[in-house]
Design a protein around this motif. Structure first.
Motif, PDB file in Angstrom:
ATOM      1  N   THR A 138       1.861   6.840  -6.701  1.00 16.68           N
ATOM      2  CA  THR A 138       0.830   7.810  -7.058  1.00 16.68           C
ATOM      3  C   THR A 138       1.352   9.238  -6.983  1.00 16.68           C
ATOM      4  OG1 THR A 138      -0.937   6.339  -6.306  1.00 16.68           O
ATOM      5  CG2 THR A 138      -1.457   8.689  -6.453  1.00 16.68           C
ATOM      6  N   PHE A 194      -1.321  11.319   1.029  1.00 16.99           N
ATOM      7  CA  PHE A 194      -2.032  10.356   0.192  1.00 16.99           C
ATOM      8  C   PHE A 194      -2.342   9.063   0.952  1.00 16.99           C
ATOM      9  CE2 PHE A 194      -0.462  13.343  -2.797  1.00 16.99           C
ATOM     10  CZ  PHE A 194      -1.295  13.274  -3.898  1.00 16.99           C
ATOM     11  N   SER A 195      -2.392   9.154   2.283  1.00 19.85           N
ATOM     12  CA  SER A 195      -2.587   7.950   3.092  1.00 19.85           C
ATOM     13  C   SER A 195      -4.005   7.394   3.020  1.00 19.85           C
ATOM     14  CB  SER A 195      -2.231   8.234   4.549  1.00 19.85           C
ATOM     15  OG  SER A 195      -3.052   9.248   5.064  1.00 19.85           O
ATOM     16  N   ARG A 245       0.840  -1.209   0.000  1.00 19.02           N
ATOM     17  CA  ARG A 245       0.000   0.000   0.000  1.00 19.02           C
ATOM     18  C   ARG A 245       0.871   1.253   0.000  1.00 19.02           C
ATOM     19  NH1 ARG A 245      -5.030   1.756   0.560  1.00 19.02           N
ATOM     20  NH2 ARG A 245      -5.411   3.680   1.711  1.00 19.02           N
ATOM     21  N   HIS A 278      -8.126  10.797  -4.088  1.00 23.64           N
ATOM     22  CA  HIS A 278      -7.196  11.180  -3.016  1.00 23.64           C
ATOM     23  C   HIS A 278      -7.792  10.814  -1.665  1.00 23.64           C
ATOM     24  CE1 HIS A 278      -5.425  13.915  -0.012  1.00 23.64           C
ATOM     25  NE2 HIS A 278      -4.348  13.979  -0.784  1.00 23.64           N
ATOM     26  N   GLN A 321       1.030   4.318  -2.801  1.00 25.06           N
ATOM     27  CA  GLN A 321       0.943   5.738  -2.448  1.00 25.06           C
ATOM     28  C   GLN A 321       2.143   6.505  -3.001  1.00 25.06           C
ATOM     29  OE1 GLN A 321       0.596   5.894   1.821  1.00 25.06           O
ATOM     30  NE2 GLN A 321      -1.360   4.814   1.847  1.00 25.06           N
ATOM     31  N   LEU A 359      -5.659   7.309   0.112  1.00 25.71           N
ATOM     32  CA  LEU A 359      -5.860   6.976  -1.287  1.00 25.71           C
ATOM     33  C   LEU A 359      -6.699   5.708  -1.376  1.00 25.71           C
ATOM     34  CD1 LEU A 359      -4.694   8.122  -4.047  1.00 25.71           C
ATOM     35  CD2 LEU A 359      -3.121   6.173  -3.957  1.00 25.71           C
TER      36      LEU A 359
END
Length: 387
Positions: A105, A271-272, A98, A245, A102, A274
């Motif tokens: 991204t 972006f945690s 994950r 986002h 992020q 996302l």
């Protein structure tokens, strides 16, 4: 009130320190009630050694600020370049895939003109490094990333114009449409159907309503949940969805002045959260949080809506659900914020940073009602142009 995620790093100057402190507050406001304390607590000597080993950076200055559950440092090298070192808590570091998505991204958006942070490669070319470190309570694994530093001030701290908010709404839609092109074999990690902060899961608030006992606002929250179940849930199957986002709040957008009272977005942070979810949720979240610090909150929705629809026009069902989605986010923030503040009283100031204005805004919107507020938003949206 938003709780959790990647907070910003630490800076030495007064303005930069305020910016990073605001990012801390954003994280603390948004952290989920179920989080366990797995904070890294490296001292400056350990951190300096870590940076030199991983990045070969000669440090001229290093400074720190307290963090809710991660650890963050501002690094100034001998050429006076600034970087943000992020050491993630060991719990979130367990999901390396994950974190990789992020990181990917942020880089992808930066390449497409979105001012997001990017990771600096280690000397071996890694964008993130999983490091086993003993901080005094046993060896644990922490994700370490050195990030670019973004100048500016959080939009919550700036007297922005309505045209600025139009630009924010447009940027939100640009981010989401750009992410339609993101390619990774691991995008499935962004499917989080049981996340309590998802706007599709407003009914989960009911499990935390006891924190509202004795507060008249509890009845408003219950009514919002009831209307969400009857008026929004049946429509969600028709909502368009993709990667969003998930937390474009007023502390996660950095702006710089450009004259005549106007600002330009110079940074998109954190972006945690996302996630793959409905696009209209992104719009509702942005409206809800941008209203909180604005002196004329009722004028905010139309500006952001106009910017959004300059890129992505809402469907009939999405339009009809927007009001309750905005209220749903305010209810989540209020209830989860109180729950988390009770669980972590030492962080109450951070967790409930919007507590003074959130309940007042929720009450006002509820009293004005769906018909009035939606009419104002969509009428106001028609007065904006794409400058």
């Amino acid at each position: 009130m938003v709780i959790g995620g990647l907070d910003g790093g630490v800076v030495a100057s007064t303005v930069a320190s305020q910016q990073e402190g605001s990012r801390l507050k954003s994280r603390a406001r948004r952290y989920t009630p179920t989080v366990v304390d797995h904070r890294p607590v490296l001292n400056l000597q350990q951190t300096t050694k870590l940076i030199q080993q991983l990045y070969g950076v000669t440090i001229n200055e290093i400074s720190t600020l307290p963090s809710y559950i991660d650890q963050n440092f501002l690094i100034v090298d001998k050429e006076d370049n600034k970087y943000v070192l992020k050491i993630m808590n060991s719990k979130e570091s367990e999901n390396a895939t994950r974190l990789e998505v992020q990181t990917l991204t942020m880089s992808f958006l930066h390449q497409h003109g979105i001012p997001s942070q990017t990771a600096i490669p280690t000397t071996t070319g890694q964008l993130m490094s999983m490091e086993e470190i003993d901080c005094g309570h046993g060896a644990q694994t922490y994700c370490v990333r050195l990030m670019t530093y973004l100048p500016g001030k959080n939009i919550a701290e700036c007297p922005v114009t309505l045209q600025d908010l139009y630009d924010v709404g447009k940027l939100a839609a640009v981010i989401d449409t750009t992410l339609q092109k993101l390619v990774s074999p691991n995008l499935d990690v962004l499917q989080q159907n049981d996340a309590i902060w998802s706007l599709s899961n407003i009914p989960l608030i009911e499990g935390y309503l006891s924190v509202m006992d004795g507060d008249p606002l509890q009845e408003v929250v219950k009514a919002v949940i009831k209307q969400f179940k009857s008026h929004v849930m049946p429509k969600t199957v028709s909502f368009r969805e993709g990667i969003i986002h998930g937390d474009l709040n007023d502390w996660n957008i950095v702006v710089t002045p450009v004259g005549n009272g106007r600002h330009v977005v110079s940074g998109v942070l954190d972006f945690s959260l996302l996630v793959i979810n409905c696009y209209v949720f992104e719009l509702a979240i942005t409206i809800a949080y941008m209203m909180l610090e604005n002196p004329s909150p009722l004028d905010v929705g139309g500006a952001i809506l106009a910017g959004w629809e300059s890129i992505m026009v809402l469907s009939g069902d999405e339009k009809d659900s927007l009001f309750l989605l905005v209220l749903g986010r305010l209810c989540q923030s209020l209830v989860y914020g109180r729950y988390t503040a009770a669980k972590y009283p030492d962080n109450k100031e951070y967790i409930q940073i919007t507590a003074q204005k959130g309940p007042q805004l929720l009450t006002k919107l509820w009293e004005l009602g769906k018909k009035y507020v939606e009419s104002k938003w969509f009428t106001d949206a028609g007065t904006f142009s794409d400058e």
